[in-house]
Scaffold this active site. Structure first.
Site, PDB file in Angstrom:
ATOM      1  N   ARG A  52       1.441   5.029  -4.900  1.00 36.42           N
ATOM      2  CA  ARG A  52       1.971   4.661  -3.323  1.00 36.42           C
ATOM      3  C   ARG A  52       3.055   5.213  -3.598  1.00 36.42           C
ATOM      4  NH1 ARG A  52       1.773  -1.517  -0.209  1.00 36.42           N
ATOM      5  NH2 ARG A  52       3.898  -0.962  -2.595  1.00 36.42           N
ATOM      6  N   ARG A 105      18.247  18.741   2.745  1.00 34.61           N
ATOM      7  CA  ARG A 105      18.454  20.607   2.711  1.00 34.61           C
ATOM      8  C   ARG A 105      19.551  20.397   1.767  1.00 34.61           C
ATOM      9  NH1 ARG A 105      16.340  23.889   6.399  1.00 34.61           N
ATOM     10  NH2 ARG A 105      17.023  23.211   7.779  1.00 34.61           N
ATOM     11  N   LYS A 151       6.029   3.597   2.498  1.00 31.83           N
ATOM     12  CA  LYS A 151       6.686   2.231   2.105  1.00 31.83           C
ATOM     13  C   LYS A 151       8.988   3.023   2.045  1.00 31.83           C
ATOM     14  CE  LYS A 151       6.793  -1.635  -0.536  1.00 31.83           C
ATOM     15  NZ  LYS A 151       7.137  -2.333   0.404  1.00 31.83           N
ATOM     16  N   GLU A 184       0.971  -6.590  11.172  1.00 32.79           N
ATOM     17  CA  GLU A 184       0.752  -7.233   9.387  1.00 32.79           C
ATOM     18  C   GLU A 184       2.025  -7.521   9.999  1.00 32.79           C
ATOM     19  OE1 GLU A 184       1.861  -3.927   6.877  1.00 32.79           O
ATOM     20  OE2 GLU A 184       3.072  -3.147   8.324  1.00 32.79           O
TER      21      GLU A 184
END
Ligand code: PXG
Length: 285
Positions: A52, A105, A151, A184
């Site tokens: 993940r 960058r 995440k 959630e």
């Protein structure tokens, strides 16, 4: 013992574990992380967390300067260096130090940080008696803005909802998605039980695909409990027989009230209890 923190291949005592104020992780929340548990000296579902992490990094154009195997090894050796049997690992990859300005960058090397410490999410009695949640008015990030499957180090969306919950006297808050469906909670996935069926929002409801969520779905299937990943609304929450939350930090915790309405009997239900017990067994086997 003072925690030893891994930064780019070296271990530092907690007070000396520092990164640059020019790091874009600090300046912009530009980076990704994982929260992982150690049970009985064994890292729970490490491969899934690493996968993940690399998926989150890929999405945000962050190239982690280390292979998945090397990362796995770094996590395990940091746990060993901390002599932790039971604890919590915070794995952070920040974009690295650069110039002021958004452009990634203009940053140098990503910083790889592994913290091994403890975490207590909720008071122990809530695991027995259940907790109360409220619906936040702050919705979960729109997937076209910042996909909740990442995440990322930018948790303000969740923090705003968490503060709303706290102001309303609840330790956790329910977040809806841009369609008004249940997504959630701020740091946990949500499950309902209705007439024996375990229900949870699908990935495309705009959620983090929790690793604890995945483990609980597997446990339910193995116990012949029917599982449905389906769109849910607050009506489903208010009229559920049972409700519980899952997360690395929270583990499996019963919810007995939402927005002032008791859920089911107003006490933790039998399927919640069963899955909680099965999860604890799985974590320590
Ligand atoms: N949804 C969100 C938004 C999360 O942040 C979960 C669900 C559960 O996923 P896992 O894979 O853990 O089952 C999370 C995880 C913390 C902390 O420090 C938060 C999480 C995990 C560990 C620690 O608050 N959130």
């Amino acid at each position: 013992m003072t925690p030893k923190v891994y930064i780019n291949g070296k271990l530092f005592d907690k007070p000396d574990a520092k990164v640059s104020v020019y790091d874009h992780g600090f300046l912009y929340g530009d980076g990704v992380f994982e929260g992982i548990r150690v049970y009985d000296g064994k890292v729970f579902r490490l491969a899934e967390h690493i996968d993940r992490l690399y998926d989150s990094a890929r999405h945000i154009y962050l190239e982690i300067p280390m292979s998945r195997d090397q990362m796995t090894e770094a996590v395990i050796s940091t746990v060993k260096a901390n002599a932790k049997r039971d604890g919590y690992i915070r794995l952070v990859i920040s974009r690295g130090a650069g110039y002021l300005g958004l452009d990634p960058r203009k940053t140098s090397d990503p910083q790889i940080i592994i913290i091994v410490d403890d975490i207590t999410m909720y008071p122990p009695e809530l695991y027995e008696n259940g907790m109360e949640i409220v619906t936040a008015s702050t919705i979960r990030n729109h997937p076209h803005a910042l996909d909740p499957r990442i995440k990322s180090l930018n948790y303000l969306n969740n923090i705003m909802a968490k503060v709303e919950g706290a102001k309303a006297g609840a330790l956790e808050a329910l977040m809806l998605n841009h369609k008004g469906e249940v997504a959630e909670c701020t740091g946990d996935n949500i499950f309902l039980v209705k007439r024996g069926v375990l229900k949870t929002p699908p990935t495309d409801a705009g959620i983090l695909e929790g690793i604890t969520r995945g483990a609980v779905i597997e446990l339910a299937r193995a116990a012949d409990i029917p599982v449905a990943e389906m769109a849910l609304t607050r009506h489903d929450v208010y009229t559920a027989d049972e409700c519980f939350l899952t997360g690395t930090a929270a583990e499996v915790i019963p919810v007995i009230k939402c927005d002032g309405r008791p859920i089911g009997t107003g006490k933790p239900g039998p399927i919640t209890r069963q899955l909680r017990e099965r999860f604890q067994k799985l974590a320590r086997e």
